[in-house]
Design an enzyme around this catalytic site. Structure first.
Site, PDB file in Angstrom:
ATOM      1  CD1 TRP A 101      -2.209  -2.256   1.532  1.00  0.00           C
ATOM      2  CD2 TRP A 101      -3.062  -1.001  -0.115  1.00  0.00           C
ATOM      3  NE1 TRP A 101      -3.262  -2.941   0.972  1.00  0.00           N
ATOM      4  CE2 TRP A 101      -3.801  -2.200  -0.032  1.00  0.00           C
ATOM      5  CE3 TRP A 101      -3.411  -0.060  -1.080  1.00  0.00           C
ATOM      6  CZ2 TRP A 101      -4.868  -2.480  -0.881  1.00  0.00           C
ATOM      7  CZ3 TRP A 101      -4.476  -0.332  -1.929  1.00  0.00           C
ATOM      8  CH2 TRP A 101      -5.195  -1.532  -1.819  1.00  0.00           C
ATOM      9  CG  ASP A 168      -3.918   3.763   3.465  1.00  0.00           C
ATOM     10  OD1 ASP A 168      -4.929   3.461   4.127  1.00  0.00           O
ATOM     11  OD2 ASP A 168      -3.589   3.166   2.422  1.00  0.00           O
ATOM     12  CE  LYS A 192      -8.497  -3.300   4.542  1.00  0.00           C
ATOM     13  NZ  LYS A 192      -8.569  -4.649   3.977  1.00  0.00           N
TER      14      LYS A 192
END
Length: 353
Positions: A101, A168, A192
């Site tokens: 990521w 993030d 999540k």
């Protein structure tokens, strides 16, 4: 057979949240309407989104410097939207390359501004978070991936730098208290730790959002647009926001972020202890940087991994296979996963021959 969902996302949700969400999808608060079909500008939905926003602020103890936005889509969009709002094309932002990521963020920002990679752990297959680096003076902000879902590393303390952090936080949002003064922007999609796919929560420190960018980026991508319109510039995904509200209520009822942190520690400690004890398995990440959200590990050989995956499938464990480029196993232990599921997995590992 009960299924124990260790999926990296969309992830497990508490049974009580699922039940209430199902009822709201059919008939919200006895209105005769589904929460998915009411107007996003109606008083009914305004009450939902305002309560969700208030709960995020309460859980993180945010003062008036901070705005909470609800934006359609996943957090990947914010990898571009954040630099579009914060810097011009000639300015530089910094990254620590911690995995999949971080790479996605670097690629997205490179299309918008100048980038500088401070350090990378790619040569050691992202088994740790690089910490030996110096921030150049011309950097406008430092982007960090709070938790690398695929590679299994996590920042347990955040860098001390003079510039704001853009984080993030998709896979560890609402799992622990944060030093909010360090952050300019935090973003996380819901699927999540606090809901279902379709909506992303963005926290902005208004002191860090530059008005000079007004008019230089499309209106739809400008954070100021969504601040002014209270996240209702266009139709927000109403049902995902509602499920986020239910999860936020659940998190508060459980004891808030301190309780979430304690539960995450209990779940991950239980599993890592078994990984480290078991002669057939080994962890992927240096102990000090191990994620409490995503425990990544592998078998000592391919035959062990194949047999273990089949064994888990037979016993109701789902979503634990590692990312294709990493292999092995990844046990994701988000807010909605019960400690009992982790104990069940550990018991299976203990009995596996």
């Amino acid at each position: 057979m009960k299924q124990h969902n260790f999926s990296p996302g969309p992830a497990a949700l508490p049974e009580s949240v699922l039940q209430e969400a199902a009822q709201g999808l059919l008939n919200y608060n006895q209105t005769g309407l589904s929460v998915a079909e009411i107007s996003h500008r109606s008083p009914i939905f305004l009450a939902i989104i305002e309560e969700a926003t208030a709960l995020v602020k309460e859980l993180y103890q945010l003062d008036d410097r901070f705005e909470v936005l609800w934006m359609p889509g996943g957090a990947s969009g914010q990898l571009a939207i954040a630099p579009m709002n914060l810097v011009s094309k000639d300015e530089r932002v910094a990254f620590v390359d911690t995995g999949f990521w971080a790479q996605r963020a670097i690629d997205a920002a490179a299309e918008i501004c100048q980038i500088h990679v401070l350090a990378s752990s790619s040569k050691s297959t992202y088994d740790h978070i690089p910490k030996d680096w110096t921030l150049p003076n011309d950097i406008k902000y430092l982007h960090v991936v709070s938790n690398e879902t695929i590679d299994g590393t996590q920042y347990h303390t955040y860098p001390d730098v003079a510039v704001p952090l853009v984080a993030d936080m998709t896979s560890d949002f609402l799992t622990r208290p944060l030093p909010m003064e360090k952050f300019g922007v935090i973003f996380a999609s819901a699927q999540k730790n606090f809901g279902i796919a379709g909506v992303t929560c963005v926290i902005l420190n208004k002191d860090r959002i530059s008005e000079k960018m007004m008019g230089e980026i499309p209106t739809i991508y400008n954070y100021q647009t969504h601040i002014r319109e209270q996240s209702l510039y266009h139709t927000i995904p109403t049902f995902p926001v509602y499920v986020s509200l239910l999860m936020l209520r659940w998190i508060k009822a459980q004891g808030g972020l301190i309780a979430m942190q304690a539960q995450s520690s209990a779940k991950s400690s239980l599993l890592y202890a078994e990984i480290d004890r078991h002669p057939l398995f080994t962890g992927n990440v240096h102990v000090e940087d191990r994620s409490v959200m995503n425990a990544c590990f592998r078998g000592i050989n391919a035959e062990v991994e194949e047999a273990f995956l089949a064994y888990l499938t037979q016993h109701g464990i789902v979503g634990i296979k590692g990312f294709p480029t990493v292999g092995g196993f990844r046990a994701s232990m988000y807010n909605g996963l019960a400690l009992e599921s982790v104990q069940y997995l550990v018991d299976l590992m203990h009995s596996f021959k």
